[in-house]
Design an enzyme around this catalytic site. Structure first.
Site, PDB file in Angstrom:
ATOM      1  N   LYS A  71       0.840  -1.214   0.000  1.00  0.00           N
ATOM      2  CA  LYS A  71       0.000   0.000   0.000  1.00  0.00           C
ATOM      3  C   LYS A  71       0.871   1.258   0.000  1.00  0.00           C
ATOM      4  O   LYS A  71       0.653   2.167  -0.792  1.00  0.00           O
ATOM      5  CB  LYS A  71      -0.912   0.035   1.244  1.00  0.00           C
ATOM      6  CG  LYS A  71      -1.865  -1.134   1.373  1.00  0.00           C
ATOM      7  CD  LYS A  71      -2.768  -0.999   2.593  1.00  0.00           C
ATOM      8  CE  LYS A  71      -2.012  -1.038   3.911  1.00  0.00           C
ATOM      9  NZ  LYS A  71      -1.365  -2.321   4.211  1.00  0.00           N
TER      10      LYS A  71
ATOM     11  N   ARG B 197      11.178  -1.917  11.133  1.00  0.00           N
ATOM     12  CA  ARG B 197      10.116  -1.446  12.017  1.00  0.00           C
ATOM     13  C   ARG B 197       9.909  -2.400  13.201  1.00  0.00           C
ATOM     14  O   ARG B 197      10.007  -3.601  13.044  1.00  0.00           O
ATOM     15  CB  ARG B 197       8.809  -1.301  11.231  1.00  0.00           C
ATOM     16  CG  ARG B 197       8.640   0.071  10.630  1.00  0.00           C
ATOM     17  CD  ARG B 197       7.514   0.166   9.655  1.00  0.00           C
ATOM     18  NE  ARG B 197       6.275  -0.483  10.058  1.00  0.00           N
ATOM     19  CZ  ARG B 197       5.182  -0.506   9.304  1.00  0.00           C
ATOM     20  NH1 ARG B 197       5.186   0.097   8.120  1.00  0.00           N
ATOM     21  NH2 ARG B 197       4.103  -1.108   9.710  1.00  0.00           N
TER      22      ARG B 197
ATOM     23  N   ARG C 249      11.876  -5.707   4.774  1.00  0.00           N
ATOM     24  CA  ARG C 249      11.539  -4.284   4.639  1.00  0.00           C
ATOM     25  C   ARG C 249      12.453  -3.417   5.493  1.00  0.00           C
ATOM     26  O   ARG C 249      12.768  -3.747   6.619  1.00  0.00           O
ATOM     27  CB  ARG C 249      10.094  -4.028   5.066  1.00  0.00           C
ATOM     28  CG  ARG C 249       9.811  -2.526   5.087  1.00  0.00           C
ATOM     29  CD  ARG C 249       8.394  -2.175   5.089  1.00  0.00           C
ATOM     30  NE  ARG C 249       7.681  -2.759   6.206  1.00  0.00           N
ATOM     31  CZ  ARG C 249       6.375  -2.660   6.342  1.00  0.00           C
ATOM     32  NH1 ARG C 249       5.672  -2.032   5.435  1.00  0.00           N
ATOM     33  NH2 ARG C 249       5.792  -3.214   7.374  1.00  0.00           N
TER      34      ARG C 249
ATOM     35  N   ARG D 269      -0.731  -9.122  13.168  1.00  0.00           N
ATOM     36  CA  ARG D 269      -1.250  -8.074  12.271  1.00  0.00           C
ATOM     37  C   ARG D 269      -2.091  -8.685  11.160  1.00  0.00           C
ATOM     38  O   ARG D 269      -3.094  -8.112  10.738  1.00  0.00           O
ATOM     39  CB  ARG D 269      -0.097  -7.254  11.693  1.00  0.00           C
ATOM     40  CG  ARG D 269       0.488  -6.303  12.732  1.00  0.00           C
ATOM     41  CD  ARG D 269       1.847  -5.786  12.321  1.00  0.00           C
ATOM     42  NE  ARG D 269       1.810  -4.993  11.101  1.00  0.00           N
ATOM     43  CZ  ARG D 269       2.881  -4.728  10.379  1.00  0.00           C
ATOM     44  NH1 ARG D 269       4.066  -5.191  10.727  1.00  0.00           N
ATOM     45  NH2 ARG D 269       2.766  -3.999   9.281  1.00  0.00           N
TER      46      ARG D 269
ATOM     47  N   ARG E  28      -9.529   1.270   8.339  1.00  0.00           N
ATOM     48  CA  ARG E  28      -9.062  -0.066   8.658  1.00  0.00           C
ATOM     49  C   ARG E  28     -10.121  -0.856   9.394  1.00  0.00           C
ATOM     50  O   ARG E  28      -9.892  -2.014   9.747  1.00  0.00           O
ATOM     51  CB  ARG E  28      -7.862   0.097   9.575  1.00  0.00           C
ATOM     52  CG  ARG E  28      -6.645  -0.631   9.133  1.00  0.00           C
ATOM     53  CD  ARG E  28      -5.616  -0.362  10.202  1.00  0.00           C
ATOM     54  NE  ARG E  28      -4.444  -1.093   9.957  1.00  0.00           N
ATOM     55  CZ  ARG E  28      -3.413  -0.620   9.267  1.00  0.00           C
ATOM     56  NH1 ARG E  28      -3.450   0.572   8.738  1.00  0.00           N
ATOM     57  NH2 ARG E  28      -2.364  -1.363   9.123  1.00  0.00           N
TER      58      ARG E  28
HETATM   59  P1  AP5 Z   1       4.893  -1.656   1.846  1.00  0.00           P
HETATM   60  O1  AP5 Z   1       4.594  -0.787   0.681  1.00  0.00           O
HETATM   61  O2  AP5 Z   1       5.695  -1.082   2.967  1.00  0.00           O
HETATM   62  O3  AP5 Z   1       3.550  -2.342   2.384  1.00  0.00           O
HETATM   63  P2  AP5 Z   1       2.319  -1.755   3.173  1.00  0.00           P
HETATM   64  O4  AP5 Z   1       1.095  -2.363   2.587  1.00  0.00           O
HETATM   65  O5  AP5 Z   1       2.387  -0.268   3.263  1.00  0.00           O
HETATM   66  O6  AP5 Z   1       2.598  -2.440   4.584  1.00  0.00           O
HETATM   67  P3  AP5 Z   1       2.535  -1.847   6.041  1.00  0.00           P
HETATM   68  O7  AP5 Z   1       3.211  -2.854   6.948  1.00  0.00           O
HETATM   69  O8  AP5 Z   1       3.012  -0.450   6.089  1.00  0.00           O
HETATM   70  O9  AP5 Z   1       1.042  -1.913   6.305  1.00  0.00           O
HETATM   71  P4  AP5 Z   1       0.368  -1.942   7.612  1.00  0.00           P
HETATM   72  O10 AP5 Z   1      -0.974  -1.733   7.111  1.00  0.00           O
HETATM   73  O11 AP5 Z   1       0.536  -3.139   8.481  1.00  0.00           O
HETATM   74  O12 AP5 Z   1       1.129  -0.808   8.465  1.00  0.00           O
HETATM   75  P5  AP5 Z   1       0.774   0.712   8.782  1.00  0.00           P
HETATM   76  O13 AP5 Z   1       1.993   1.483   8.799  1.00  0.00           O
HETATM   77  O14 AP5 Z   1      -0.357   1.149   7.935  1.00  0.00           O
HETATM   78  O15 AP5 Z   1       5.624  -2.974   1.296  1.00  0.00           O
HETATM   79  C1  AP5 Z   1       6.080  -3.994   2.188  1.00  0.00           C
HETATM   80  C2  AP5 Z   1       7.460  -4.486   1.752  1.00  0.00           C
HETATM   81  O16 AP5 Z   1       7.351  -5.193   0.531  1.00  0.00           O
HETATM   82  C3  AP5 Z   1       8.473  -3.367   1.488  1.00  0.00           C
HETATM   83  O17 AP5 Z   1       9.740  -3.782   1.889  1.00  0.00           O
HETATM   84  C4  AP5 Z   1       8.407  -3.159  -0.026  1.00  0.00           C
HETATM   85  O18 AP5 Z   1       9.616  -2.655  -0.540  1.00  0.00           O
HETATM   86  C5  AP5 Z   1       8.096  -4.561  -0.515  1.00  0.00           C
HETATM   87  N1  AP5 Z   1       7.221  -4.581  -1.704  1.00  0.00           N
HETATM   88  C6  AP5 Z   1       6.169  -3.739  -1.971  1.00  0.00           C
HETATM   89  N2  AP5 Z   1       5.596  -4.082  -3.152  1.00  0.00           N
HETATM   90  C7  AP5 Z   1       6.283  -5.173  -3.608  1.00  0.00           C
HETATM   91  C8  AP5 Z   1       6.156  -5.979  -4.781  1.00  0.00           C
HETATM   92  N3  AP5 Z   1       5.199  -5.759  -5.700  1.00  0.00           N
HETATM   93  N4  AP5 Z   1       7.040  -7.017  -4.913  1.00  0.00           N
HETATM   94  C9  AP5 Z   1       7.998  -7.257  -3.971  1.00  0.00           C
HETATM   95  N5  AP5 Z   1       8.166  -6.507  -2.853  1.00  0.00           N
HETATM   96  C10 AP5 Z   1       7.319  -5.482  -2.677  1.00  0.00           C
HETATM   97  O19 AP5 Z   1       0.209   0.553  10.274  1.00  0.00           O
HETATM   98  C11 AP5 Z   1       1.061   0.158  11.333  1.00  0.00           C
HETATM   99  C12 AP5 Z   1       0.259   0.072  12.621  1.00  0.00           C
HETATM  100  O20 AP5 Z   1      -0.294   1.369  12.929  1.00  0.00           O
HETATM  101  C13 AP5 Z   1      -0.956  -0.860  12.599  1.00  0.00           C
HETATM  102  O21 AP5 Z   1      -0.601  -2.186  12.876  1.00  0.00           O
HETATM  103  C14 AP5 Z   1      -1.819  -0.224  13.688  1.00  0.00           C
HETATM  104  O22 AP5 Z   1      -1.361  -0.574  14.971  1.00  0.00           O
HETATM  105  C15 AP5 Z   1      -1.574   1.262  13.492  1.00  0.00           C
HETATM  106  N6  AP5 Z   1      -2.558   1.887  12.573  1.00  0.00           N
HETATM  107  C16 AP5 Z   1      -2.304   2.486  11.382  1.00  0.00           C
HETATM  108  N7  AP5 Z   1      -3.424   2.929  10.804  1.00  0.00           N
HETATM  109  C17 AP5 Z   1      -4.426   2.607  11.646  1.00  0.00           C
HETATM  110  C18 AP5 Z   1      -5.847   2.776  11.597  1.00  0.00           C
HETATM  111  N8  AP5 Z   1      -6.455   3.364  10.549  1.00  0.00           N
HETATM  112  N9  AP5 Z   1      -6.585   2.309  12.634  1.00  0.00           N
HETATM  113  C19 AP5 Z   1      -5.989   1.714  13.692  1.00  0.00           C
HETATM  114  N10 AP5 Z   1      -4.665   1.503  13.801  1.00  0.00           N
HETATM  115  C20 AP5 Z   1      -3.886   1.947  12.784  1.00  0.00           C
HETATM  116 MG    MG Z   2       2.771   1.106   4.834  1.00  0.00          MG
END
Ligand code: AP5
Ligand code: MG
Length: 212
Positions: A13, A160, A127, A171, A88
């Protein structure tokens, strides 16, 4: 253009949201990045969020919804935005729909990046993230030019805290229980688009471009 990114943790994402934001000239808003920068700055919001994030749990809606609403009312959001990591939960989606409908607006596209759970675990271990500008890299699939240094801002890259294998498992469970139902929610709203997230980053982006 108001876009919502959907998909499991690690589906890509953030990677794709950054590209969309650049291509469309709109801000990329990641609730995870906002929480992480608050943790880094030691704010009260950061302290509250960290306890949940480190467990792989969701930060409560009462904290998250208000924070996101404030952000989308900033002036740089007047022509749209890409939301990454919000909504989410169904209540978060309903709050967003309701807030937008007050001014006759709505989400234009919800893009679901589909990746099976097995692939997710592999991606998370490799990552590396920049906590300064939010850029994301992967040791194999998308390495930075200099080892452990962000290409964009020169700050150090980190693994992270929530990317440990045990936390990733939690997660994924939280995703399936609370976030997966949003696919049906946005399908019912007629704005859902599904893309195959197992392809390489450029192919995934090409598919998204086509949709937009
Ligand atoms: P990346 O692009 O980083 O993936 P992502 O979908 O952004 O993954 P996140 O871990 O950031 O999502 P998340 O939803 O768990 O975390 P968030 O920060 O939102 O890609 C992942 C890896 O793969 C990278 O190394 C990339 O280079 C690689 N990659 C990407 N595309 C690829 C491809 N096509 N092929 C190969 N490799 C690839 O949230 C973190 C925490 O915050 C949550 O757990 C929660 O506690 C809190 N939080 C955030 N938002 C909310 C909300 N709205 N409500 C409640 N809690 C929340
Ligand atoms: Mg992300």
């Amino acid at each position: 253009m108001k876009i919502v990114m959907l998909g499991a943790p690690g589906a890509g994402k953030g990677t794709q949201a950054k590209r969309i934001a650049e291509a469309c000239g709109i801000p990329h808003i990641s609730t995870g990045d906002i929480f992480r920068s608050n943790i880094k700055a030691g704010t009260e919001l950061g302290k509250q969020a960290k306890a949940f994030m480190d467990q792989g749990a969701l930060v409560p809606d009462e904290i998250t919804v208000g924070m996101l609403m404030d952000r989308i009312h900033e002036t740089d959001c007047k022509d749209g935005y890409v939301l990454d990591g919000f909504p989410r939960t169904i209540p978060q989606a309903e709050s967003l729909t309701e807030a937008l409908s007050r001014t006759g607006e709505a989400i234009d596209a919800a893009i679901d990046i589909e990746v099976p759970d097995e692939d997710i675990v592999l991606r998370m271990g490799g990552r590396r993230a920049c906590l300064h500008c939010g850029a994301t890299y992967h040791t194999c699939f998308h390495p930075p030019r200099l080892e452990n240094i962000c290409d964009h801002c020169g700050h150090e890259l980190v693994l992270r805290d929530d990317d440990k294998p045990e936390t990733v498992k939690t997660r994924l469970e939280v995703y399936h229980a609370h976030t997966y139902p949003l696919i049906a929610y946005y399908r019912a709203a007629g704005v859902l688009h599904e893309v195959d997230g197992t392809k390489n980053m450029d192919q995934v982006f090409a598919e998204i471009r086509e949709i937009l």
